[in-house]
Scaffold this motif. Structure first.
Motif, mmCIF file in Angstrom:
data_model
loop_
_atom_site.group_PDB
_atom_site.id
_atom_site.type_symbol
_atom_site.label_atom_id
_atom_site.label_comp_id
_atom_site.label_asym_id
_atom_site.label_seq_id
_atom_site.Cartn_x
_atom_site.Cartn_y
_atom_site.Cartn_z
ATOM 1 N N TYR A 26 95.885 118.561 -9.094
ATOM 2 C CA TYR A 26 94.692 119.013 -9.800
ATOM 3 C C TYR A 26 93.506 118.206 -9.308
ATOM 4 O O TYR A 26 93.576 116.980 -9.231
ATOM 5 C CB TYR A 26 94.801 118.841 -11.318
ATOM 6 N N ALA A 27 92.437 118.891 -8.959
ATOM 7 C CA ALA A 27 91.181 118.233 -8.624
ATOM 8 C C ALA A 27 90.072 118.998 -9.314
ATOM 9 O O ALA A 27 89.936 120.207 -9.141
ATOM 10 C CB ALA A 27 90.957 118.209 -7.118
ATOM 11 N N GLY A 28 89.317 118.307 -10.131
ATOM 12 C CA GLY A 28 88.165 118.902 -10.806
ATOM 13 C C GLY A 28 86.904 118.293 -10.229
ATOM 14 O O GLY A 28 86.763 117.074 -10.196
ATOM 15 N N LEU A 29 86.005 119.129 -9.739
ATOM 16 C CA LEU A 29 84.792 118.656 -9.086
ATOM 17 C C LEU A 29 83.575 119.022 -9.926
ATOM 18 O O LEU A 29 83.435 120.161 -10.354
ATOM 19 C CB LEU A 29 84.663 119.280 -7.701
ATOM 20 N N VAL A 30 82.712 118.046 -10.147
ATOM 21 C CA VAL A 30 81.455 118.272 -10.857
ATOM 22 C C VAL A 30 80.336 117.897 -9.898
ATOM 23 O O VAL A 30 80.238 116.754 -9.457
ATOM 24 C CB VAL A 30 81.361 117.414 -12.142
ATOM 25 N N HIS A 31 79.496 118.877 -9.561
ATOM 26 C CA HIS A 31 78.418 118.661 -8.603
ATOM 27 C C HIS A 31 77.156 118.210 -9.326
ATOM 28 O O HIS A 31 77.009 118.413 -10.541
ATOM 29 C CB HIS A 31 78.157 119.956 -7.821
ATOM 30 N N GLU A 32 76.233 117.608 -8.581
ATOM 31 C CA GLU A 32 75.007 117.078 -9.176
ATOM 32 C C GLU A 32 74.219 118.133 -9.939
ATOM 33 O O GLU A 32 73.621 117.830 -10.961
ATOM 34 C CB GLU A 32 74.128 116.445 -8.096
ATOM 35 N N GLY A 33 74.217 119.350 -9.472
ATOM 36 C CA GLY A 33 73.468 120.409 -10.136
ATOM 37 C C GLY A 33 74.162 120.984 -11.358
ATOM 38 O O GLY A 33 73.657 121.908 -11.984
ATOM 39 N N GLY A 34 75.343 120.448 -11.708
ATOM 40 C CA GLY A 34 76.061 120.923 -12.874
ATOM 41 C C GLY A 34 77.164 121.909 -12.573
ATOM 42 O O GLY A 34 77.973 122.221 -13.437
ATOM 43 N N ARG A 35 77.204 122.433 -11.349
ATOM 44 C CA ARG A 35 78.266 123.364 -10.977
ATOM 45 C C ARG A 35 79.592 122.619 -10.972
ATOM 46 O O ARG A 35 79.660 121.454 -10.590
ATOM 47 C CB ARG A 35 77.973 123.936 -9.584
ATOM 48 N N HIS A 36 80.636 123.286 -11.438
ATOM 49 C CA HIS A 36 81.950 122.661 -11.395
ATOM 50 C C HIS A 36 82.979 123.661 -10.888
ATOM 51 O O HIS A 36 82.830 124.858 -11.028
ATOM 52 C CB HIS A 36 82.361 122.051 -12.738
ATOM 53 N N GLU A 37 83.988 123.104 -10.245
ATOM 54 C CA GLU A 37 85.069 123.911 -9.705
ATOM 55 C C GLU A 37 86.360 123.117 -9.838
ATOM 56 O O GLU A 37 86.331 121.905 -10.046
ATOM 57 C CB GLU A 37 84.801 124.277 -8.248
ATOM 58 N N TYR A 38 87.472 123.804 -9.743
ATOM 59 C CA TYR A 38 88.746 123.114 -9.866
ATOM 60 C C TYR A 38 89.757 123.699 -8.897
ATOM 61 O O TYR A 38 89.642 124.846 -8.470
ATOM 62 C CB TYR A 38 89.289 123.193 -11.299
ATOM 63 N N TYR A 39 90.727 122.863 -8.566
ATOM 64 C CA TYR A 39 91.839 123.267 -7.721
ATOM 65 C C TYR A 39 93.100 122.825 -8.442
ATOM 66 O O TYR A 39 93.253 121.654 -8.775
ATOM 67 C CB TYR A 39 91.738 122.604 -6.349
ATOM 68 N N LEU A 40 93.984 123.766 -8.708
ATOM 69 C CA LEU A 40 95.203 123.476 -9.446
ATOM 70 C C LEU A 40 96.359 124.187 -8.771
ATOM 71 O O LEU A 40 96.299 125.382 -8.516
ATOM 72 C CB LEU A 40 95.063 123.957 -10.893
#
Length: 90
Positions: A26-40
């Motif tokens: 699991y990897a959860g990414l939060v970008h500076e602009g608020g966008r988030h994505e995940y890999y599971l």
């Protein structure tokens, strides 16, 4: 960059993901602009094994976030549950 160890953590995590003996990632990414994505991904099709892997991952993340944010596990878990209900994942 506010945290000089952040680059080191990203490098270590990227290297660890390529290990051959993983059963759950699991990897959860939060970008500076608020966008988030995940890999599971999980190397199982059984619901019980998936629940166990998810519980381990959530427990690890909750413990680390609580420790590093000077919060209790309960505070972090409650906030996470609120955010999860608000999220629209695609």
């Amino acid at each position: 960059m506010a945290n000089p160890q952040f680059e080191e953590v990203k490098t270590e995590a990227a290297a660890a993901i390529t290990e051959q003996d993983l059963r759950s990632v699991y990897a959860g990414l939060v970008h500076e602009g608020g966008r988030h994505e995940y890999y599971l991904g999980n190397d199982t099709e059984e619901a019980a094994e998936l629940r166990e892997a998810a519980a381990i991952q959530l427990g690890m993340l909750t413990r680390v976030l609580a420790d590093r944010s000077d919060s209790s596990v309960e505070e972090v878990a409650e906030l996470a549950a609120e955010r999860a209900e608000e999220m629209e994942l695609r």
